[in-house]
Design a protein around this motif. Structure first.
Motif, short mmCIF file in Angstrom:
data_model
loop_
_atom_site.label_atom_id
_atom_site.label_comp_id
_atom_site.label_asym_id
_atom_site.label_seq_id
_atom_site.Cartn_x
_atom_site.Cartn_y
_atom_site.Cartn_z
N ALA A 154 0.85 -1.20 0.00
CA ALA A 154 0.00 0.00 0.00
C ALA A 154 0.89 1.25 0.00
O ALA A 154 1.95 1.25 0.60
CB ALA A 154 -0.90 0.00 1.23
N SER A 155 0.42 2.28 -0.69
CA SER A 155 1.20 3.51 -0.66
C SER A 155 0.93 4.19 0.68
O SER A 155 -0.20 4.29 1.14
CB SER A 155 0.79 4.43 -1.82
OG SER A 155 -0.53 4.85 -1.64
N ARG B 64 2.47 10.48 3.54
CA ARG B 64 3.62 11.12 4.17
C ARG B 64 3.17 11.75 5.48
O ARG B 64 2.23 12.54 5.53
CB ARG B 64 4.20 12.17 3.22
CG ARG B 64 5.00 13.24 3.93
CD ARG B 64 6.24 13.70 3.18
NE ARG B 64 6.74 14.96 3.74
CZ ARG B 64 7.19 15.12 4.98
NH1 ARG B 64 7.19 14.12 5.84
NH2 ARG B 64 7.63 16.31 5.38
#
Lengths: 364, 128
Positions: free
Chosen positions: B109-110, B113
């Motif tokens: 999964a991304s 940030r």
């Protein structure tokens, strides 16, 4: 609208209180923490700035007539120096506010009302004053400190020439505290013994820090409105906008005892007399949560999956070690019965209990 | 306030400590201080799948209920069971013993940030 500040605003900043808006005022919510402040009032003593409360004076030969006309309790029973819990009524017999009526002299009464209602109260009283008593908004002339807890008397006794122990519950005297002219009333909103002390705003800071210093050895700490709310809830004292409002009649909020229909006509008395013969539509009950979770204001109350009512106030009760709530339910419910409170996605069991939740061991 | 250098933070005042594909999640010292005395914590069942930003539970102070959002996507592998008896641990040790849940991060999964400790400290200072 800009928030108003009490004369103790700088003192609260200095004590690093967490401030928040309440009733149009920027008030201290907590200093050391709501739980610690709550328990200090139950075990030792706490000092509250309640200068946001409104004061209205009624003067002149018709003063009693006006108080009797707008309030539901019987102010004629008051002696000079006595205070009474009462309701400011609409023509429909509902609450414009709840208040304390103090009889200062035969021709002067001091009404202490809720901060958020004071201008509405003042207008309402003026609009229902055919007897033309003198009505004066005295809010800016008073600061008010509440010294509450089982050690309040011991703290106050050496600080006033008046023998404080001789002031009975719901009586007051005009004297001085720490040399500062003050009204000393044995009243409060915590379920403990204690005093509400009224002084000039210019003296408030001296009195506040003086009381804190003299009371420190007895465990006195500053307390905010957060603890004031959990304390009054344990004592099952109503809060305007929660248990009582423009749609509440006294009897359903279990305040029939402040509604003296026998005293003669007053605002709303005709409607309330009629209502007396009718069954209540709802009644205020105490709930104690039986499963982990906190009922909050406005949460639905269910019985066998059916919505039957609503929470008016709910919070942890630090002195009881339980989560409690006040709620509207149909009047046929009885103590000991179980209901459920819809706490977000979960339905949690709660027991109906007798009120108040908390009662101090020895009344003053 | 000290924010641990190896933790990551959200603007919603959660923290995540990521190690070897797992993340421990909690609320920050700033958050616990703003909430006041914490008296009840509601956490998800182990096994629950969370996306980043999804409500993972609620923390209740005396006065208020606050939703807690998952900073990262993953499956709940553990919850801090001590909080049922001792919710005050969140006040006493928010970055340590007052942790809320542990996630196994969703593989591949991304990851959003998050803020580092210095960025979060600056963000909190600005918010005040």
């Amino acid at each position: 609208m800009d928030l108003q500040r009490t004369p103790l605003f700088a003192a609260h900043r200095q004590l690093r209180a967490r401030m928040a808006p309440f009733g149009g005022w920027e008030m201290p919510i907590e200093y050391s923490g709501i739980l610690a402040e709550h328990m200090a009032v139950r075990r030792q003593a706490g000092l509250f700035d309640v200068s946001h409360m409104g004061e209205i004076t009624v003067h002149g030969p018709k003063a009693l007539d006006l108080v009797q006309h707008v309030c539901c309790n019987d102010a004629a029973r008051l002696k000079i120096g006595q205070a009474q819990y009462s309701g400011l009524m609409t023509e429909s017999g509902t609450f414009v506010d709840d208040l304390l009526v103090h009889k200062v002299t035969d021709t002067e009464y001091l009404l202490v009302v809720n901060a958020g209602n004071q201008s509405a109260d003042f207008e309402h009283i003026q609009q229902h004053n055919p007897m033309r008593a003198e009505v004066h908004n005295a809010g800016p002339e008073f600061a008010q400190l509440a010294l509450q807890g089982p050690r309040a008397l011991e703290i106050l006794k050496p600080l006033t020439p008046f023998p404080a122990a001789t002031i009975p519950y719901y009586w007051f005297t005009r004297d001085s505290v720490l040399g500062i002219p003050a009204w000393i009333a044995r009243t409060g909103y915590t379920g403990e013994d204690g005093f509400e002390i009224y002084c000039a705003p210019s003296d408030a800071e001296t009195l506040w820090f003086g009381l804190l210093e003299k009371g420190r050895a007895a465990g006195l700490i500053p307390c905010g409105l957060g603890a004031r709310n959990t304390l009054r809830l344990e004592a099952a004292m109503p809060l305007y906008g929660h248990e009582i409002d423009l749609h509440t009649i006294p009897r359903e909020a279990r305040l029939g005892w402040i509604c003296k229909l026998s005293k003669g006509d007053f605002l709303g008395s005709a409607v309330l007399k009629q209502a007396q013969a009718q069954p209540l539509k709802r009644l205020l009950y105490g709930l104690r949560m039986l499963e982990p979770g906190i009922a909050r204001d406005g949460y639905p109350v269910l019985h066998n999956g059916q919505a039957i009512g609503q929470v008016t106030s709910g919070a942890p009760a630090p002195a009881l070690g339980a989560n409690i709530a006040l709620a509207w339910l149909p009047p046929e419910f009885k103590s000991g019965q179980e209901v459920e409170v819809q706490v977000r996605q979960r339905s949690l069991r709660a027991g109906i209990v007798e009120l108040p939740f908390y009662r101090r061991a020895h009344a003053a | 306030m000290e924010y641990p250098a190896n933790y990551q933070f959200t603007k919603e005042h959660e923290w995540a400590l990521v190690e070897n594909g797992t993340a421990r999640i909690g609320i920050t010292d700033h958050a616990q201080h703003a909430l006041g005395d914490i008296v009840f914590v509601e956490l998800p069942a182990p096994g629950a799948e969370l996306t980043a930003g999804q409500v993972l539970g609620t923390v209740e102070s005396v006065k208020a209920v606050s939703d807690i959002f998952s900073p990262l996507p993953g499956k709940v592998t553990a919850v801090n069971s001590q909080l049922a008896q001792s919710p005050e641990l969140v006040n006493q040790d928010p970055h340590g013993r007052g942790w809320l849940v542990q996630l196994e991060l969703t593989p591949g999964a991304s990851l959003p940030r998050l803020l580092n400790a210095a960025e979060y400290a600056a963000y909190v200072a600005e918010e005040n």
